[in-house]
Design an enzyme around this catalytic site. Structure first.
Site, PDB file in Angstrom:
ATOM      1  N   SER A   1      28.102  66.259   1.626  1.00  0.00           N
ATOM      2  CA  SER A   1      29.169  66.624   2.558  1.00  0.00           C
ATOM      3  C   SER A   1      30.503  66.615   1.816  1.00  0.00           C
ATOM      4  O   SER A   1      30.750  65.760   0.958  1.00  0.00           O
ATOM      5  CB  SER A   1      29.246  65.612   3.702  1.00  0.00           C
ATOM      6  OG  SER A   1      28.056  65.580   4.443  1.00  0.00           O
TER       7      SER A   1
ATOM      8  N   THR B   1      30.737  65.686   6.840  1.00  0.00           N
ATOM      9  CA  THR B   1      31.944  66.417   7.226  1.00  0.00           C
ATOM     10  C   THR B   1      32.003  66.559   8.735  1.00  0.00           C
ATOM     11  O   THR B   1      33.081  66.519   9.334  1.00  0.00           O
ATOM     12  CB  THR B   1      31.978  67.805   6.566  1.00  0.00           C
ATOM     13  OG1 THR B   1      31.777  67.650   5.154  1.00  0.00           O
ATOM     14  CG2 THR B   1      33.305  68.492   6.808  1.00  0.00           C
ATOM     15  N   ALA B   2      30.843  66.716   9.362  1.00  0.00           N
ATOM     16  CA  ALA B   2      30.802  66.826  10.824  1.00  0.00           C
ATOM     17  C   ALA B   2      31.461  65.608  11.464  1.00  0.00           C
ATOM     18  O   ALA B   2      32.299  65.735  12.378  1.00  0.00           O
ATOM     19  CB  ALA B   2      29.359  66.965  11.294  1.00  0.00           C
TER      20      ALA B   2
ATOM     21  N   HIS C   1      23.900  72.575  11.677  1.00  0.00           N
ATOM     22  CA  HIS C   1      22.817  73.482  11.312  1.00  0.00           C
ATOM     23  C   HIS C   1      22.412  74.388  12.478  1.00  0.00           C
ATOM     24  O   HIS C   1      23.243  74.838  13.258  1.00  0.00           O
ATOM     25  CB  HIS C   1      21.619  72.700  10.764  1.00  0.00           C
ATOM     26  CG  HIS C   1      21.934  71.836   9.575  1.00  0.00           C
ATOM     27  ND1 HIS C   1      22.778  72.230   8.574  1.00  0.00           N
ATOM     28  CD2 HIS C   1      21.531  70.581   9.256  1.00  0.00           C
ATOM     29  CE1 HIS C   1      22.868  71.274   7.667  1.00  0.00           C
ATOM     30  NE2 HIS C   1      22.131  70.264   8.061  1.00  0.00           N
TER      31      HIS C   1
ATOM     32  N   LYS D   1      23.687  68.520  -3.301  1.00  0.00           N
ATOM     33  CA  LYS D   1      24.431  68.991  -2.138  1.00  0.00           C
ATOM     34  C   LYS D   1      24.866  67.772  -1.327  1.00  0.00           C
ATOM     35  O   LYS D   1      24.031  66.954  -0.930  1.00  0.00           O
ATOM     36  CB  LYS D   1      23.517  69.887  -1.290  1.00  0.00           C
ATOM     37  CG  LYS D   1      24.038  70.245   0.105  1.00  0.00           C
ATOM     38  CD  LYS D   1      25.047  71.363   0.050  1.00  0.00           C
ATOM     39  CE  LYS D   1      25.418  71.869   1.449  1.00  0.00           C
ATOM     40  NZ  LYS D   1      24.350  72.672   2.064  1.00  0.00           N
TER      41      LYS D   1
END
Length: 280
Positions: free
Chosen positions: A55, A111-112, A155, A53
């Site tokens: 981004s 990505t944030a 999150h 996993k």
């Protein structure tokens, strides 16, 4: 088979069935649990897990080794990262007051942070000052205690930031959706090229479907890994981040990924991506 994903409730909920041998025909994988800053790095060094996993923002750096799987990730609406503050000037003056300030973010290739950079280019004249990289669970305490002027959170912080006495400056997801009309691409599941990508996608999709059909089965596993122990917050996290896109990106999901990476490449924030190679 080695896989790596975060200990966050959406990931443990999605992968519970596969990890626990409940997906027929799939090998039971060896799991590494790590925050996104670590998994992004694992995928980029060339000796990372078979399935990981990461981004979506990190995809351009790993596509020589990995292909995107069309399921298992985090993408949706109303689930974007938030910019928070405890600073009175920022509270009252808004985003422009972040010019030259210290902002904590969870990863340089998250990505944030990519969404934040795209948003800041439009909303913070002159740009922010120092960017401080912190594990996501340390960001809100740092903002509360004045060690940084603002923090970019992900999150379950969406559900708990009020308890830290923090104020919302901007919602990156709301900005992205208003600007593009597309869902927010946050976390991707990638697998090594040369593997049976169709089988992997099938196992992950089956794991998602098992989680939805038997939500009680994963509860103990999810809670034991979660950094937020309140069951209602964990459930809200799952309800928000595990959605139809978790089972299949579909046309809207792929369009969102394309829009994010193409826009970021035009701004010089990521290398250009050959979209035809995205899914292998």
């Amino acid at each position: 088979m080695k896989i790596a994903f975060s200990p966050c409730p959406n990931d443990t909920f999605i992968f519970h069935a596969w990890v626990h041998g409940l997906v027929p025909g799939s090998p039971v994988p060896e799991v590494t649990y790590a925050d996104i800053d670590v998994t992004n790095t694992l995928a980029a060094v060339g000796q990372g897990p078979d399935v990981v996993k990461i981004s979506y923002a990190a995809l351009p750096w790993v596509l020589d080794e990995y292909a995107l799987l069309p399921c298992g990730g985090a993408l949706g609406r109303g689930c974007g990262p938030l910019v928070l503050t405890a600073d009175e000037a920022v509270r009252t003056q808004g985003p422009a007051a972040l010019a030259g300030r210290r902002v904590a973010v969870p990863s340089e290739r998250s990505t944030a942070y990519l969404l934040f950079r795209l948003w800041a280019a439009q909303n913070i004249p002159g740009g922010v000052g120092e960017i401080v990289i912190l594990p996501f669970h340390e960001i809100m305490p740092a903002v509360r205690d004045g060690r940084v002027d603002a923090g970019l959170v992900i999150h379950e912080a969406r559900f708990t930031y009020h308890t830290f006495g923090l104020t919302l400056v901007a919602d990156m997801g709301s900005w992205w959706e208003a600007d593009t009309g597309l869902p927010i691409p946050l976390g991707a599941i990638v697998a090594r090229r040369g593997m049976d990508l169709k089988a992997l996608a099938g196992w992950i999709r089956s794991s998602v479907e098992y989680a939805w059909a038997h939500p009680e089965a994963s509860r103990e596993y999810v809670l034991c890994h979660s950094q937020e122990l309140a069951p209602e917050v964990v459930q809200a996290h799952i309800d928000l981040y595990v959605n139809a896109f978790s089972a299949d990106l579909g046309g809207d999901g792929l369009a969102a990924v394309r829009a994010l990476l193409e826009r970021a490449a035009r701004e010089g924030l990521v290398p250009p991506v050959d979209m035809d190679r995205l899914l292998g």
